[in-house]
Design an enzyme around this catalytic site. Sequence first.
Site, short mmCIF file in Angstrom:
data_model
loop_
_atom_site.label_atom_id
_atom_site.label_comp_id
_atom_site.label_asym_id
_atom_site.label_seq_id
_atom_site.Cartn_x
_atom_site.Cartn_y
_atom_site.Cartn_z
N GLU A 198 -3.15 7.67 -4.31
CA GLU A 198 -3.01 6.36 -3.66
C GLU A 198 -2.79 5.25 -4.67
OE1 GLU A 198 -5.71 5.11 -0.08
OE2 GLU A 198 -6.55 4.24 -1.90
N TYR A 211 0.85 -1.19 0.00
CA TYR A 211 0.00 0.00 0.00
C TYR A 211 0.88 1.24 0.00
CZ TYR A 211 -3.00 3.76 1.52
OH TYR A 211 -3.67 4.96 1.57
#
Length: 363
Positions: free
Chosen positions: A189, A101
């Site tokens: 992101e 992530y």
Amino acid sequence: MKLYEYEAKSIFSSYGIPIPSGQEVTTPSQAKEVAEELGGKVVLKAQILVGGRGKAGGIKFAENPEQAEKVAEELFSLSIKGLPVETLLVEEMLEIKRELYLGLTIDRGRGQSVLMMSSEGGVDIEEVAERDPEKIVTYHLNPLQRFYPFQAREILQRLGFHGKLINPLSQILLKLSRVFQERDAEIAEINPLVLTPEGVIAADAKLIVDDDALFRQKAFQVQEEDLPYVELEGHVGCIVNGAGLAMSTMDTLKELGGEPANFLDIGGGASAEVMEMALKRVVLHSGVKVILINILGGITRCDEIAKGILKVLGDMEVPVVVRLRGTNEEEGLKLLSDAGVNVESSMIKAAQSAIALGREGSD
Ligand code: GDP
Ligand code: MN
């Protein structure tokens, strides 16, 4: 403004972040064609602006082009969380070894940007935060400094990465933080950022741009208009019309000892509006210390170009040098010189002047 995954990926890619090969489609037969081009095995991803799309059935796999067509048909008939699926992103199937992530957002409490990275991605980051908080590194960025490679390496080391992964990963951290800053993002992101035998790739992409910054993000419209834009390594931002003029402008710059930072081709018949967007796009690139506008008026009108330049000139933090020839040249030049813009009569003089001004700017 929330961008679609395929839009976010194309921006990430323009900053050098590796993304899977793929194409957005709006019909099942297009999905089949793209799957053929990609070699058969593909992922089909519904393009909707809500999270948790995978869990909601918006991501499907296909082994061959025929299956891709069928799966596309199923996806187009879905509505996910109340939203109809109108576009799919068809991508090569990645061989995923590990999912990470990586995200940047604003920490409003501290008034700073914050980078978060986790060695466990793919899932909701909130879940990881609850279950294994030590698997997430949170790193606040100093707004007065750029984000340095040593800081990226520090984050990666804290997460236990080492060896060959450090370089490609730190490149991605640096590039995503540039996207975040230069695009006035609220969120940038990559979840998951995946490790594959081919390298590190952004398998998903999310980008939300601060609505209050849209006035200076006209740059996003350049992409919608499909204007050719290329990033390079030098200091001189170039705006031209036509591929031939782009090449000769760049050759001239190089011949005189300058280096183009990027170029944008506004094409034929550009309006003042397009010229305005072009300036806003080119100046976004952090390498740009000066902008050289080299326009040959044919169907393009020099007075329109001048009007576009004047609209944004006040917001430009770098000097602008203009060379205009052709249709309505006198009107265009008059508008510019009345406003005190650096105007040059020949391409060589304009390039020389841009190089000189760019040097002053980088001292
Ligand atoms: P989201 O659910 O909307 O966040 O969609 P993502 O694009 O993040 O995809 C969800 C999950 O699908 C990922 O975490 C992966 O596990 C899986 N996935 C996506 N693309 C691929 C791929 O190319 N190959 C494989 N094996 N899995 C994929
Ligand atoms: Mn995701």
